[in-house]
Design a protein around this motif. Sequence first.
Motif, PDB file in Angstrom:
ATOM      1  N   LEU A   1      36.726 -94.947  68.243  1.00 40.89           N
ATOM      2  CA  LEU A   1      37.365 -95.110  66.954  1.00 40.89           C
ATOM      3  C   LEU A   1      37.480 -93.754  66.259  1.00 40.89           C
ATOM      4  O   LEU A   1      36.581 -92.928  66.327  1.00 40.89           O
ATOM      5  CB  LEU A   1      36.560 -96.082  66.094  1.00 40.89           C
ATOM      6  CG  LEU A   1      36.500 -97.539  66.575  1.00 40.89           C
ATOM      7  CD1 LEU A   1      35.563 -98.344  65.679  1.00 40.89           C
ATOM      8  CD2 LEU A   1      37.886 -98.159  66.589  1.00 40.89           C
ATOM      9  N   ASN A   2      38.604 -93.552  65.568  1.00 41.87           N
ATOM     10  CA  ASN A   2      38.795 -92.304  64.856  1.00 41.87           C
ATOM     11  C   ASN A   2      37.798 -92.202  63.708  1.00 41.87           C
ATOM     12  O   ASN A   2      37.630 -93.152  62.928  1.00 41.87           O
ATOM     13  CB  ASN A   2      40.221 -92.221  64.308  1.00 41.87           C
ATOM     14  CG  ASN A   2      41.251 -92.132  65.417  1.00 41.87           C
ATOM     15  OD1 ASN A   2      40.935 -91.742  66.525  1.00 41.87           O
ATOM     16  ND2 ASN A   2      42.485 -92.497  65.111  1.00 41.87           N
ATOM     17  N   ASN A   3      37.139 -91.068  63.577  1.00 40.61           N
ATOM     18  CA  ASN A   3      36.234 -90.856  62.450  1.00 40.61           C
ATOM     19  C   ASN A   3      36.744 -89.704  61.598  1.00 40.61           C
ATOM     20  O   ASN A   3      35.993 -88.868  61.135  1.00 40.61           O
ATOM     21  CB  ASN A   3      34.803 -90.599  62.924  1.00 40.61           C
ATOM     22  CG  ASN A   3      34.652 -89.316  63.714  1.00 40.61           C
ATOM     23  OD1 ASN A   3      35.604 -88.870  64.344  1.00 40.61           O
ATOM     24  ND2 ASN A   3      33.468 -88.716  63.675  1.00 40.61           N
ATOM     25  N   TYR A   4      38.064 -89.684  61.408  1.00 38.01           N
ATOM     26  CA  TYR A   4      38.664 -88.679  60.542  1.00 38.01           C
ATOM     27  C   TYR A   4      39.699 -89.332  59.625  1.00 38.01           C
ATOM     28  O   TYR A   4      40.266 -90.390  59.930  1.00 38.01           O
ATOM     29  CB  TYR A   4      39.313 -87.560  61.362  1.00 38.01           C
ATOM     30  CG  TYR A   4      40.408 -88.010  62.312  1.00 38.01           C
ATOM     31  CD1 TYR A   4      41.742 -88.113  61.892  1.00 38.01           C
ATOM     32  CD2 TYR A   4      40.129 -88.303  63.647  1.00 38.01           C
ATOM     33  CE1 TYR A   4      42.750 -88.502  62.757  1.00 38.01           C
ATOM     34  CE2 TYR A   4      41.129 -88.701  64.520  1.00 38.01           C
ATOM     35  CZ  TYR A   4      42.430 -88.789  64.080  1.00 38.01           C
ATOM     36  OH  TYR A   4      43.433 -89.196  64.939  1.00 38.01           O
ATOM     37  N   ARG A   5      39.930 -88.676  58.510  1.00 38.35           N
ATOM     38  CA  ARG A   5      40.971 -89.112  57.580  1.00 38.35           C
ATOM     39  C   ARG A   5      42.176 -88.186  57.715  1.00 38.35           C
ATOM     40  O   ARG A   5      42.022 -86.993  57.968  1.00 38.35           O
ATOM     41  CB  ARG A   5      40.451 -89.080  56.134  1.00 38.35           C
ATOM     42  CG  ARG A   5      39.347 -90.091  55.862  1.00 38.35           C
ATOM     43  CD  ARG A   5      39.047 -90.152  54.364  1.00 38.35           C
ATOM     44  NE  ARG A   5      38.007 -91.142  54.057  1.00 38.35           N
ATOM     45  CZ  ARG A   5      36.718 -90.869  53.969  1.00 38.35           C
ATOM     46  NH1 ARG A   5      36.300 -89.612  54.154  1.00 38.35           N
ATOM     47  NH2 ARG A   5      35.838 -91.806  53.683  1.00 38.35           N
ATOM     48  N   ILE A   6      43.347 -88.742  57.517  1.00 36.38           N
ATOM     49  CA  ILE A   6      44.586 -87.982  57.656  1.00 36.38           C
ATOM     50  C   ILE A   6      45.189 -87.772  56.271  1.00 36.38           C
ATOM     51  O   ILE A   6      45.445 -88.732  55.536  1.00 36.38           O
ATOM     52  CB  ILE A   6      45.607 -88.722  58.545  1.00 36.38           C
ATOM     53  CG1 ILE A   6      44.972 -89.128  59.872  1.00 36.38           C
ATOM     54  CG2 ILE A   6      46.846 -87.862  58.776  1.00 36.38           C
ATOM     55  CD1 ILE A   6      45.836 -90.100  60.673  1.00 36.38           C
ATOM     56  N   TYR A   7      45.387 -86.520  55.929  1.00 35.97           N
ATOM     57  CA  TYR A   7      46.069 -86.160  54.684  1.00 35.97           C
ATOM     58  C   TYR A   7      47.384 -85.502  55.092  1.00 35.97           C
ATOM     59  O   TYR A   7      47.421 -84.326  55.438  1.00 35.97           O
ATOM     60  CB  TYR A   7      45.211 -85.208  53.847  1.00 35.97           C
ATOM     61  CG  TYR A   7      43.887 -85.812  53.432  1.00 35.97           C
ATOM     62  CD1 TYR A   7      43.740 -86.422  52.192  1.00 35.97           C
ATOM     63  CD2 TYR A   7      42.791 -85.786  54.290  1.00 35.97           C
ATOM     64  CE1 TYR A   7      42.522 -86.983  51.808  1.00 35.97           C
ATOM     65  CE2 TYR A   7      41.570 -86.341  53.913  1.00 35.97           C
ATOM     66  CZ  TYR A   7      41.448 -86.943  52.682  1.00 35.97           C
ATOM     67  OH  TYR A   7      40.247 -87.496  52.316  1.00 35.97           O
ATOM     68  N   ARG A   8      48.439 -86.297  55.085  1.00 36.17           N
ATOM     69  CA  ARG A   8      49.711 -85.836  55.661  1.00 36.17           C
ATOM     70  C   ARG A   8      50.421 -84.846  54.750  1.00 36.17           C
ATOM     71  O   ARG A   8      50.292 -84.881  53.530  1.00 36.17           O
ATOM     72  CB  ARG A   8      50.623 -87.024  55.952  1.00 36.17           C
ATOM     73  CG  ARG A   8      50.014 -88.010  56.950  1.00 36.17           C
ATOM     74  CD  ARG A   8      51.032 -88.993  57.477  1.00 36.17           C
ATOM     75  NE  ARG A   8      50.394 -89.974  58.339  1.00 36.17           N
ATOM     76  CZ  ARG A   8      50.078 -89.768  59.612  1.00 36.17           C
ATOM     77  NH1 ARG A   8      50.375 -88.601  60.166  1.00 36.17           N
ATOM     78  NH2 ARG A   8      49.499 -90.722  60.325  1.00 36.17           N
ATOM     79  N   ARG A   9      51.202 -83.988  55.391  1.00 30.26           N
ATOM     80  CA  ARG A   9      51.999 -83.035  54.623  1.00 30.26           C
ATOM     81  C   ARG A   9      52.986 -83.785  53.750  1.00 30.26           C
ATOM     82  O   ARG A   9      53.463 -84.872  54.096  1.00 30.26           O
ATOM     83  CB  ARG A   9      52.735 -82.076  55.562  1.00 30.26           C
ATOM     84  CG  ARG A   9      53.660 -82.754  56.572  1.00 30.26           C
ATOM     85  CD  ARG A   9      54.367 -81.721  57.409  1.00 30.26           C
ATOM     86  NE  ARG A   9      55.134 -82.342  58.495  1.00 30.26           N
ATOM     87  CZ  ARG A   9      56.028 -81.713  59.234  1.00 30.26           C
ATOM     88  NH1 ARG A   9      56.294 -80.439  58.999  1.00 30.26           N
ATOM     89  NH2 ARG A   9      56.665 -82.332  60.195  1.00 30.26           N
TER      90      ARG A   9
END
Length: 309
Positions: free
Chosen positions: A2-10
Amino acid sequence: MLNNYRIYRRRRDLGSRITQLHCTEQLAVGILDTGSPQQLNEALDWYLAEMNCSVHVVTQEDRIDVNAMQEAYSEVTFLVFTSMTFSGERINAVANECHTNFFLIVRSDQLLVRFDGNALLSLMVKPEHPATLAAVIANANKEVVPCVRAPHMNGRKIEPISYFPLFDGTGSLDTLYPVMSIGFYDRALFQRMRGFDEQIHSEYWQALDWGIRCYLYGYSIQISSALMVQFSERESVIEDRTETEGFLRCYTKALSVSQIKGKNIAHRYKGFFDKSVYREDVKKRMIWLQKTDFPTLCEQWVYPQGEKP
């Protein structure tokens, strides 16, 4: 995993987003946040000014103020992990999120001193192109360090040999893996190969595992004179080859299949064995897909100096 990161998109305007739905960008840059905050800012300023492609920063929650960085760098996507991770997991995240044909992995404590995009692409569009083009690496004194790796076994242990990159007219050489995983990747092939093994807790063993799998599956990795990075503040550039958690996974995938009269035979490699990866990877996948075995790779490798060790 499972992904353990957050995505802050451009942040892009609507017109740009609609355009992106109808085309795939060629290249994304993934910057691993491995230096100081100042080095990260300087790297972002440089890549945004000099390279016309999407930029992804892979970092950790306690290293940056995400809101402030988004405000300062609205054209950058930030992949922010909640805890400490190794480079393989970070690179897998870039591959998952970039949606481009190729991606370039660099570090914030490095300078990109040579990037010949046309030369790199000409190598990667060939029918039998490498899975990765590794970077030539220089130290703070602008001295190229030994960054070519050749497969080698010392007794029962895998101990790759290091060489300086002495290029001929082609400008590229076979290498076992990209040192520190820095390089130019074919994204589709990377994901077809299932990326880096996140259960290996070592930058070196992750890279070694990736390189060996590429060769066992019939692909190659090359180091190219068209791509060079420099550690501007490090005179010594060495790998930590400590046998850490998960390194037996690399051994098991590398040495648990032998080719005998053209047929793959699975067996337990004495002394360096991981039962779970043998059951889930070797017997279910690798035994059917391998094109060669590691001893044959060592035997057939063309060493830079023309002599086998």
